[in-house]
Structures are given as C-alpha cells and as structure tokens.
Scaffold this motif. Structure first.
Motif, PDB file in Angstrom:
ATOM      1  N   PRO A 115       0.830  -1.207   0.000  1.00 57.18           N
ATOM      2  CA  PRO A 115       0.000   0.000   0.000  1.00 57.18           C
ATOM      3  C   PRO A 115       0.864   1.256   0.000  1.00 57.18           C
ATOM      4  CG  PRO A 115       0.068  -0.974   2.185  1.00 57.18           C
ATOM      5  CD  PRO A 115       0.739  -1.945   1.264  1.00 57.18           C
ATOM      6  N   THR A 116       0.339   2.313  -0.567  1.00 56.55           N
ATOM      7  CA  THR A 116       1.056   3.581  -0.641  1.00 56.55           C
ATOM      8  C   THR A 116       0.326   4.649   0.160  1.00 56.55           C
ATOM      9  OG1 THR A 116      -0.143   4.383  -2.582  1.00 56.55           O
ATOM     10  CG2 THR A 116       1.776   2.961  -2.980  1.00 56.55           C
ATOM     11  N   ILE A 117       0.953   5.803   0.272  1.00 55.44           N
ATOM     12  CA  ILE A 117       0.335   6.928   0.973  1.00 55.44           C
ATOM     13  C   ILE A 117      -0.955   7.368   0.267  1.00 55.44           C
ATOM     14  CG2 ILE A 117       1.643   8.704  -0.266  1.00 55.44           C
ATOM     15  CD1 ILE A 117       1.794  10.259   2.371  1.00 55.44           C
ATOM     16  N   TYR A 118      -0.996   7.153  -1.053  1.00 58.76           N
ATOM     17  CA  TYR A 118      -2.195   7.496  -1.823  1.00 58.76           C
ATOM     18  C   TYR A 118      -3.366   6.603  -1.419  1.00 58.76           C
ATOM     19  CZ  TYR A 118       1.303   9.865  -4.679  1.00 58.76           C
ATOM     20  OH  TYR A 118       2.324  10.664  -5.105  1.00 58.76           O
ATOM     21  N   ASP A 119      -3.088   5.298  -1.207  1.00 61.64           N
ATOM     22  CA  ASP A 119      -4.128   4.361  -0.791  1.00 61.64           C
ATOM     23  C   ASP A 119      -4.689   4.747   0.582  1.00 61.64           C
ATOM     24  OD1 ASP A 119      -3.706   2.779  -3.090  1.00 61.64           O
ATOM     25  OD2 ASP A 119      -2.037   1.734  -2.098  1.00 61.64           O
ATOM     26  N   VAL A 120      -3.803   5.163   1.482  1.00 61.36           N
ATOM     27  CA  VAL A 120      -4.227   5.572   2.819  1.00 61.36           C
ATOM     28  C   VAL A 120      -5.122   6.803   2.743  1.00 61.36           C
ATOM     29  CG1 VAL A 120      -3.466   6.412   5.083  1.00 61.36           C
ATOM     30  CG2 VAL A 120      -2.181   4.596   3.940  1.00 61.36           C
ATOM     31  N   ALA A 121      -4.691   7.786   1.948  1.00 55.77           N
ATOM     32  CA  ALA A 121      -5.455   9.028   1.828  1.00 55.77           C
ATOM     33  C   ALA A 121      -6.845   8.769   1.241  1.00 55.77           C
ATOM     34  CB  ALA A 121      -4.683  10.017   0.957  1.00 55.77           C
ATOM     35  N   GLU A 122      -6.904   7.915   0.197  1.00 55.05           N
ATOM     36  CA  GLU A 122      -8.188   7.628  -0.452  1.00 55.05           C
ATOM     37  C   GLU A 122      -9.141   6.926   0.508  1.00 55.05           C
ATOM     38  OE1 GLU A 122      -9.956   5.280  -4.399  1.00 55.05           O
ATOM     39  OE2 GLU A 122      -7.796   5.283  -3.980  1.00 55.05           O
ATOM     40  N   LYS A 123      -8.651   5.896   1.214  1.00 60.19           N
ATOM     41  CA  LYS A 123      -9.525   5.130   2.102  1.00 60.19           C
ATOM     42  C   LYS A 123      -9.972   5.949   3.315  1.00 60.19           C
ATOM     43  CE  LYS A 123     -10.047   0.541   4.155  1.00 60.19           C
ATOM     44  NZ  LYS A 123     -11.241   0.252   3.305  1.00 60.19           N
ATOM     45  N   ALA A 124      -9.081   6.844   3.795  1.00 63.09           N
ATOM     46  CA  ALA A 124      -9.415   7.666   4.964  1.00 63.09           C
ATOM     47  C   ALA A 124     -10.245   8.885   4.591  1.00 63.09           C
ATOM     48  CB  ALA A 124      -8.137   8.098   5.674  1.00 63.09           C
ATOM     49  N   GLY A 125     -10.308   9.164   3.275  1.00 64.59           N
ATOM     50  CA  GLY A 125     -11.076  10.317   2.819  1.00 64.59           C
ATOM     51  C   GLY A 125     -10.429  11.643   3.159  1.00 64.59           C
ATOM     52  N   VAL A 126      -9.090  11.660   3.135  1.00 66.62           N
ATOM     53  CA  VAL A 126      -8.356  12.900   3.423  1.00 66.62           C
ATOM     54  C   VAL A 126      -7.318  13.118   2.325  1.00 66.62           C
ATOM     55  CG1 VAL A 126      -8.679  12.659   5.916  1.00 66.62           C
ATOM     56  CG2 VAL A 126      -6.631  11.685   4.833  1.00 66.62           C
ATOM     57  N   SER A 127      -6.649  14.255   2.398  1.00 69.26           N
ATOM     58  CA  SER A 127      -5.619  14.548   1.400  1.00 69.26           C
ATOM     59  C   SER A 127      -4.312  13.842   1.749  1.00 69.26           C
ATOM     60  CB  SER A 127      -5.365  16.057   1.337  1.00 69.26           C
ATOM     61  OG  SER A 127      -4.784  16.510   2.550  1.00 69.26           O
ATOM     62  N   ILE A 128      -3.436  13.741   0.748  1.00 70.53           N
ATOM     63  CA  ILE A 128      -2.111  13.162   0.976  1.00 70.53           C
ATOM     64  C   ILE A 128      -1.341  14.002   1.987  1.00 70.53           C
ATOM     65  CG2 ILE A 128       0.104  12.647  -0.123  1.00 70.53           C
ATOM     66  CD1 ILE A 128      -1.485  12.116  -2.708  1.00 70.53           C
ATOM     67  N   GLN A 143      -7.820  15.563  16.180  1.00 59.15           N
ATOM     68  CA  GLN A 143      -7.717  14.257  16.823  1.00 59.15           C
ATOM     69  C   GLN A 143      -8.519  13.174  16.097  1.00 59.15           C
ATOM     70  OE1 GLN A 143      -5.787  13.109  19.349  1.00 59.15           O
ATOM     71  NE2 GLN A 143      -4.772  15.101  19.191  1.00 59.15           N
ATOM     72  N   LYS A 144      -9.733  13.517  15.644  1.00 58.47           N
ATOM     73  CA  LYS A 144     -10.566  12.538  14.938  1.00 58.47           C
ATOM     74  C   LYS A 144      -9.929  12.147  13.609  1.00 58.47           C
ATOM     75  CE  LYS A 144     -15.065  13.788  16.922  1.00 58.47           C
ATOM     76  NZ  LYS A 144     -16.446  14.266  16.628  1.00 58.47           N
ATOM     77  N   THR A 145      -9.401  13.150  12.903  1.00 60.12           N
ATOM     78  CA  THR A 145      -8.740  12.875  11.620  1.00 60.12           C
ATOM     79  C   THR A 145      -7.510  12.011  11.833  1.00 60.12           C
ATOM     80  OG1 THR A 145      -9.499  14.979  10.717  1.00 60.12           O
ATOM     81  CG2 THR A 145      -7.639  13.925   9.609  1.00 60.12           C
ATOM     82  N   LYS A 146      -6.731  12.357  12.852  1.00 57.52           N
ATOM     83  CA  LYS A 146      -5.526  11.585  13.150  1.00 57.52           C
ATOM     84  C   LYS A 146      -5.869  10.136  13.463  1.00 57.52           C
ATOM     85  CE  LYS A 146      -1.501  11.506  16.238  1.00 57.52           C
ATOM     86  NZ  LYS A 146      -0.810  12.200  17.366  1.00 57.52           N
ATOM     87  N   ALA A 147      -6.909   9.941  14.280  1.00 63.46           N
ATOM     88  CA  ALA A 147      -7.314   8.583  14.652  1.00 63.46           C
ATOM     89  C   ALA A 147      -7.771   7.795  13.434  1.00 63.46           C
ATOM     90  CB  ALA A 147      -8.426   8.651  15.691  1.00 63.46           C
ATOM     91  N   LYS A 148      -8.488   8.467  12.525  1.00 61.02           N
ATOM     92  CA  LYS A 148      -8.978   7.805  11.325  1.00 61.02           C
ATOM     93  C   LYS A 148      -7.811   7.371  10.431  1.00 61.02           C
ATOM     94  CE  LYS A 148     -12.391   9.774   9.114  1.00 61.02           C
ATOM     95  NZ  LYS A 148     -13.117  10.703   8.198  1.00 61.02           N
ATOM     96  N   VAL A 149      -6.845   8.285  10.252  1.00 61.18           N
ATOM     97  CA  VAL A 149      -5.686   7.977   9.400  1.00 61.18           C
ATOM     98  C   VAL A 149      -4.868   6.829  10.000  1.00 61.18           C
ATOM     99  CG1 VAL A 149      -3.491   8.862   8.514  1.00 61.18           C
ATOM    100  CG2 VAL A 149      -5.549  10.290   8.396  1.00 61.18           C
TER     101      VAL A 149
END
Length: 340
Positions: free
Chosen positions: A3-16, A30-36
């Motif tokens: 997996p790449t950083i792009y995959d993480v961003a897409e699944k978490a619904g946030v930017s790279i 905090q919520k964004t951090k926990a999700k990522v």
C-alpha cells in the motif's frame, strides 16, 4: 502490492498532505488523526523512513548509544529517554556498546546510514574522535551522564564531585578514617574520587592511594576488588563503591570473609537503583535525578534537531545522599581485624 500513501489518503477520505502530517507528527485534528492511523493499521502501511529523510523531513528517530544495559542505572536511563522521546513524537534506536570503541564506530556508522535525526551518547562513550566527526558534520548530538569540557556540545550530568564529597563526608561523620574506594575507569568515577579526596583533606585525614582501587563496572569486579581490600591485615572500615553493582559485589565479598554489615564494614554505593533498595541490608547510596536528566537531554536534542538551540549548554544536576542500613558509626576501640 504494498500500500502507498495514496491508498491511505483515499480510504481515509483525506488529502495526501494530511496523511503526511500524521506520519510526521504535525498538528491535525484528533478525529482525523485517529482515522488515518486506523487506516494505516488496516492496510498495514509502513512509511518509508529513508524516503522521508531524502526529502529533508527527517525520520523522527534518534540513536541512543549507552555502555552496558546489564547495569540497572543504564537500563533505567534507556527507559526514561525512550519515554520522553515518545512524548515528543520520536522513536529511539538503542545500542549497547559494552565500552568498546569498535562497537561505538559500528553503531554510529549504522545509525547514520539509517538517517537518524540525532544522537544521545551516554556516559562511558570512549571515542572522542567520533563525537568530533559528528559535530563537524553538523549532526545533532548531546551527552548524557558525560561531559567533555574541550568540546562545544550540549551535555547533562550529575555533579559527581559533590556526590563523592557527600559520601566521604557521611562516612567521616560516622567516625570512619580507613575509607576505601572501588571505582570504574570512567570520568564520572574520577570526579567522585576527587570529591572523596577533597572531603578527606577538609577533615584533615591522610589520603592513602592504596585504598583506591580501579576495577570494572560489574558486581563480579566489585567482589574481586573488595576481597583483596578485606584480605589485608588492617582492612578498611568503610568502602565507597562508585556504582550500586560494585557495592553489591562488596557485600558478597564481605559476607564470604565473615564481615558483618554495617557492624564491621560500612558500604556506600552510587545511583540508587532497585538493587540498593532490595539488598540486605538496604544500601546507603547516592541518587541521581535520572528522570529530570533524561527529559532534559531529549529536550536539548529536539532543540538542535529543530534548529532552535543556539548556545551550547553544560547542565549539571545535584545528587542526593540516601542513607539506609549499610552504614553505621565506627568506634576506634571496636576495630575488627580480618575475621578470616
């Protein structure tokens, strides 16, 4: 496929950029951090430390070289440094050098290849040329429980001279005059011996160099050195061991030769480790403010890494004598010859 950083961003619904901030311990909600972080764990995503270093972002990793993890005081230092570094968002790679110059050079080289952001070098680091090389390369480095006055470098240590002075003053106040010292081959021990000598001089007691023995740092070394001292026809009435491990060795040697502690022999250690509290009898020793020392050394390194530390600091903290049951009053009329 990894997996790449792009995959993480897409699944978490946030930017790279947001994922990058989480990875590099930068402020995010905090919520964004926990999700990522949850997505990173789900995908088993591991950011490339080397790639981060190549982009100039740092690796959020520091190298910690210490002399001997078998010593409880050194092990406690490792734990305290690691705890403080984690509080600051950094990981720690710990290497035990066993007072070996070759290991020091090997570990420094390895950690530089891993692009650590800086180094903490604990007491007993022998290769000054390596330290100078790090400084010339503008690599952040600080010393813990060590100091080199000839180098412009941040350091945090206890006042070993004061510690040695307090120990000798305590034993002198109890009536002891034949006070031996068992020390390591380390600058800290030399300062403790210097403090011991100053206290003896201030009290007008003659210093006998044959009472000062330089040994290794283990309990076995302490036992061997103490056995030789106690085997003399006129043995010491007190022994100052420059670390708690050495002091435990002194206790073992004294018991084997029939000395009662503290009736026949008073013993003092240094470091106030768990060993000093669990020994029989509980050991009089010197406490170093280890938590404050380790927090300070990590904070100094962080300042260097972040480019905030300008003037170098040599921080010296005060020790505290902890009196327990291994020392007592000596009366000249009660002098005991070697029981064996």
């Amino acid at each position: 496929m990894k997996p790449t950083i792009y995959d993480v961003a897409e699944k978490a619904g946030v930017s790279i950029a947001t994922v990058s901030k989480v990875i590099n311990h930068l402020p995010v909600g905090q919520k964004t951090k926990a999700k990522v972080l949850a997505v990173m764990q789900e995908l088993n995503y591991r950011p490339s430390i080397l790639a981060s270093a190549l982009t100039g972002k740092g690796t959020a990793t520091i190298g910690f070289l210490l002399p001997d993890l078998a010593n409880p005081f050194v092990a406690e230092m490792a734990r305290r440094v690691e705890d403080r570094a984690h509080e600051r968002g950094f990981n720690v790679v710990i290497c035990s050098t066993d007072f070996d110059r070759t290991k020091e050079a090997r570990y420094i080289s390895l950690l530089r290849q891993k692009s650590v952001d800086g180094f903490i070098l604990a007491g007993g680091f022998k290769n000054v040329d390596l330290i100078m090389e790090l400084l010339k390369g503008h690599i952040p480095v600080v010393l813990l429980a060590e100091s080199y006055p000839s180098l412009s470098i941040n350091s945090v240590k206890v006042d070993d001279f004061s510690g040695g002075y307090e120990v000798a003053s305590h034993l002198l106040s109890l009536g002891h005059r034949q006070i031996a010292v068992i020390a390591e081959e380390a600058s800290s021990s030399q300062e403790r011996i210097r403090g011991y000598k100053q206290a003896m001089q201030d009290k007008g007691v003659k210093i006998q160099n044959e009472w000062i023995v330089i040994a290794g740092s283990s309990s076995e070394d302490g036992k061997r050195a103490a056995a030789e001292l106690l085997d003399r026809s006129n043995p010491p009435t007190a022994i100052f061991a420059c670390n708690d491990l050495l002091a435990i060795g002194v206790i073992l040697a004294a018991r084997e030769q029939g000395f009662q502690i503290p009736g026949d022999l008073s013993i003092v250690g240094f470091d106030n480790t768990l060993l000093s509290m669990s020994s029989d009898p509980p050991l009089t020793t010197v406490e170093q403010p280890i938590q404050e020392m380790c927090a300070q050394v990590v904070d100094l390194l962080m300042e260097e890494i972040e480019g905030k530390g300008k003037a170098k600091q040599r921080i010296m903290m005060m020790p505290q004598l902890i009196i327990r049951q291994s020392t007592t009053t000596f009366c000249p009329g009660d002098a005991v010859k070697n029981p064996s």
